[in-house]
Write a protein that holds these residues in place. Structure first.
Motif, PDB file in Angstrom:
ATOM      1  N   ARG A 128       0.771  -1.198   0.036  1.00  0.00           N
ATOM      2  CA  ARG A 128       0.082  -0.009  -0.039  1.00  0.00           C
ATOM      3  C   ARG A 128       0.947   1.366  -0.030  1.00  0.00           C
ATOM      4  N   SER A 166      -4.155   7.336  -1.556  1.00  0.00           N
ATOM      5  CA  SER A 166      -3.632   6.296  -1.267  1.00  0.00           C
ATOM      6  C   SER A 166      -3.958   4.969  -2.240  1.00  0.00           C
ATOM      7  N   CYS A 174       6.178   9.694  -1.933  1.00  0.00           N
ATOM      8  CA  CYS A 174       5.192   8.818  -1.097  1.00  0.00           C
ATOM      9  C   CYS A 174       5.557   8.336   0.328  1.00  0.00           C
ATOM     10  N   THR A 177       0.916   5.770   0.330  1.00  0.00           N
ATOM     11  CA  THR A 177      -0.045   6.710   0.583  1.00  0.00           C
ATOM     12  C   THR A 177       0.920   8.190   0.024  1.00  0.00           C
TER      13      THR A 177
END
Lengths: 339, 235
Positions: free
Chosen positions: B130, B137, B228, B132
């Motif tokens: 993942r 996200s 990120c 964000t």
């Protein structure tokens, strides 16, 4: 644009008058004298340094001379080789004078160029040097003053950078064999890239953007279009003072795109609206604003390279620069679908 | 960030190398300096720097030669310095394996940010589930993209493009590289696809397409996605 070629019309009128005089006094004048009189309009045009125009006038003069005076009269046939020589001499004289005139013009332009450039580079440079000297000498100044001076240094450097980029582009645009690097461009993106070179605070304060939601991709030279937008933004920021509004509007039309840069300012005089795109042209009252006038000239070259039009006009409480760029290539259905 | 690590500066202009040395020193980096290609090769072999800042126009040859040689042996990150008018050069350098580029005139802070994020990318070469970035996200397992806690509807191509951009966050991505990765090898020159989809993606994630925060344009070169969070450092 047309007034630039007025001298060709004048030459044609002079040629007409000379032909008339020659016809009236034909019996009193030797053929050689008539030929020499016909050189006058050729010399007149040649002094402008434009060989195509000179050749045109020479050709018309030769034609008239041949048809009206060289036996057999009222025909194009030439029996005597000597007249062919005189035609060649007409052209040669025209050519030599043109070449000389061009040299003189080039030198004049070079002088103007050097003067404006040294002035334009010196202006931001002196603000940079001045600020740095202050910062070095006075170590006790307030942080606010320091920031103002540092911002001044940054702005001056940005100005120099833009001018240098313009000069490089000018050299590139002058190249007759310049291959435009055509690709699919997103004008909204290009506007964003052009804005990266400007002071954030200034953008926040005064700039309004309106981009057509239906805007399609545009077939053009990416780098040149960035330069075009940057120059027009620079111009708008420069000629509208701090508190005034600037707006950029991009509209998608059936046949292409219209981009308008508007800034609040005093209206321009009618004759200035026409000449504002000429090289090294500066407004009479613009002495205090840095810029050589090369920016708008380059804008015009870039627009012309894209077969478009650029014009300036007074609008409500300010001046608007409007660019029309024709669609040079159709988007395929697949890209439309993606939009 | 380990202090006192060595960065090799390859630059023939004294003023610029001085500026680089001073700004890198401020941040705790040691530097070595070479002003020719020959010297640079020697320095690279004898000091094994952790990063190279490389000017392309050197007196005894093209800086790209050094990229080739270094890439034969190692993944040592290389940041190219170039004068603004060399897009072809920059793209060629990136294709050869340079990690990033900075154009002259550059700001020292911009260069330092590039140095830091390049080093981070090399050290944290992990593939997270993942990512964000600010209010955006992306989850690679569920293929869900959230913006301000709301699910974002993306077409498959938009998703593939966003995924590629975010996986390579804060790195310059040349047009052709993106086209190859997202559309495939046969699409390398189909610039209109890229422009169209970047535009539609921006319309969905940016507050203003003209002044983007997430996907910034690297004029004539390509695009760059912002920093990120999984690799948030000392920016």
């Amino acid at each position: 644009m047309f007034h630039r070629y007025n001298y060709i019309l004048t030459a044609l009128v002079v040629l007409g008058v000379i032909t008339l005089i020659s016809v009236v006094f034909q019996d009193y004048l030797e053929l050689v004298n008539i030929a020499l009189i016909h050189l006058i309009p050729i010399i007149f045009v040649a002094l402008r340094g434009n060989f195509s125009a000179t050749a045109l006038i020479a050709f018309i003069a030769i034609l008239l001379f041949n048809v009206l005076y060289v036996p057999p009269v009222y025909s194009f046939s030439v029996h005597d080789a000597i007249y062919l020589w005189s035609f060649a001499i007409f052209l040669l004289v025209g050519y030599i004078i043109t070449a000389q005139a061009k040299k003189i013009q080039t030198n004049e332009i070079r002088d103007i160029l050097l003067n404006t450039l040294s002035h334009d580079l010196k202006t931001p440079l002196s603000s940079i040097l001045g600020s740095i000297t202050l910062l070095l000498e006075d170590r006790k100044m307030s942080e606010e003053t320091q920031n103002t001076l540092l911002q001044e240094i940054k702005n001056g450097s940005d100005r120099m950078n833009r001018l240098i980029n313009n000069l490089l582009d000018n050299a590139r645009l002058k190249d007759k064999h310049l291959e435009l690097k055509m690709e699919w461009c997103d004008l909204e993106d290009i506007l964003g890239v052009a804005l990266q070179d400007f002071d954030e605070a200034q953008i926040q304060r005064s700039l309004r953007l309106h981009v057509d939601a239906k805007l399609e991709l545009f077939w053009g030279d990416y780098n040149l279009l960035v330069r075009l937008f940057a120059n027009l933004l620079d111009n708008a920021f420069k000629y509208s003072n701090q508190t005034k509004q600037i707006s950029v509007t991009i509209t998608q039309e059936q046949k292409g795109v219209i981009i308008a840069f508007f800034n609040e300012s005093n209206p321009l005089k009618e004759h200035n609206l026409e000449t504002i795109f000429d090289k090294f042209y500066r407004l009479e009252n613009a002495n205090d604003i840095s810029g050589s006038g090369i920016g708008l000239f380059i804008c015009q070259s870039i627009v012309a390279a894209h077969h478009g039009k650029i014009k300036a006009y007074n609008h409500e409480n300010g001046v608007c620069f409007e660019i029309t760029l024709p669609r040079l290539k159709q988007l395929s259905a697949l890209q439309k679908e993606a939009e | 960030m380990k202090p006192n690590e060595l960065i090799l500066i390859v630059e023939d202009d004294d003023a610029i190398s001085k500026l680089l040395t001073i700004s890198l020193f401020e941040y705790g980096y040691k530097t070595r300096y070479a002003n020719t290609l020959t010297l640079a090769k020697r320095e690279y072999i004898s000091h094994n720097p952790m990063l190279i800042i490389l000017d392309l126009g050197l007196p005894d040859g093209d800086g790209k030669k050094l990229i080739k040689e270094v890439r034969k042996e190692s993944k040592t990150p290389i940041i190219v310095l170039s004068a603004r008018r060399e897009e072809k050069e920059i793209i060629a350098a990136l294709d050869l394996g340079a990690d990033d580029y900075v154009t002259k005139p550059f700001s020292a802070s911009e260069l330092l940010a590039r140095v830091r994020s390049t080093l981070r990318r090399v050290h944290h070469d992990i593939s997270p589930q993942r990512l964000t970035c600010k209010d955006l996200s992306i989850d690679f397992t569920t293929k869900e993209v959230m913006l301000n806690e709301a699910l974002l509807k993306l077409t498959p191509t938009e998703y593939a493009l966003l995924r590629y951009l975010m996986q390579n966050a804060n790195k310059v991505l040349p047009h052709q590289q993106i086209l190859k990765a997202v559309w495939g090898v046969g699409y390398q020159n189909e610039m209109q696809y890229l422009r169209t989809y970047i535009n539609s993606l921006r319309k969905k994630i940016e507050k203003s397409s003209t002044r983007p925060e997430y996907i910034t344009t690297e004029s004539s070169i390509g695009y760059r996605f912002c920093q990120c969070e999984h690799e948030k450092g000392d920016e």
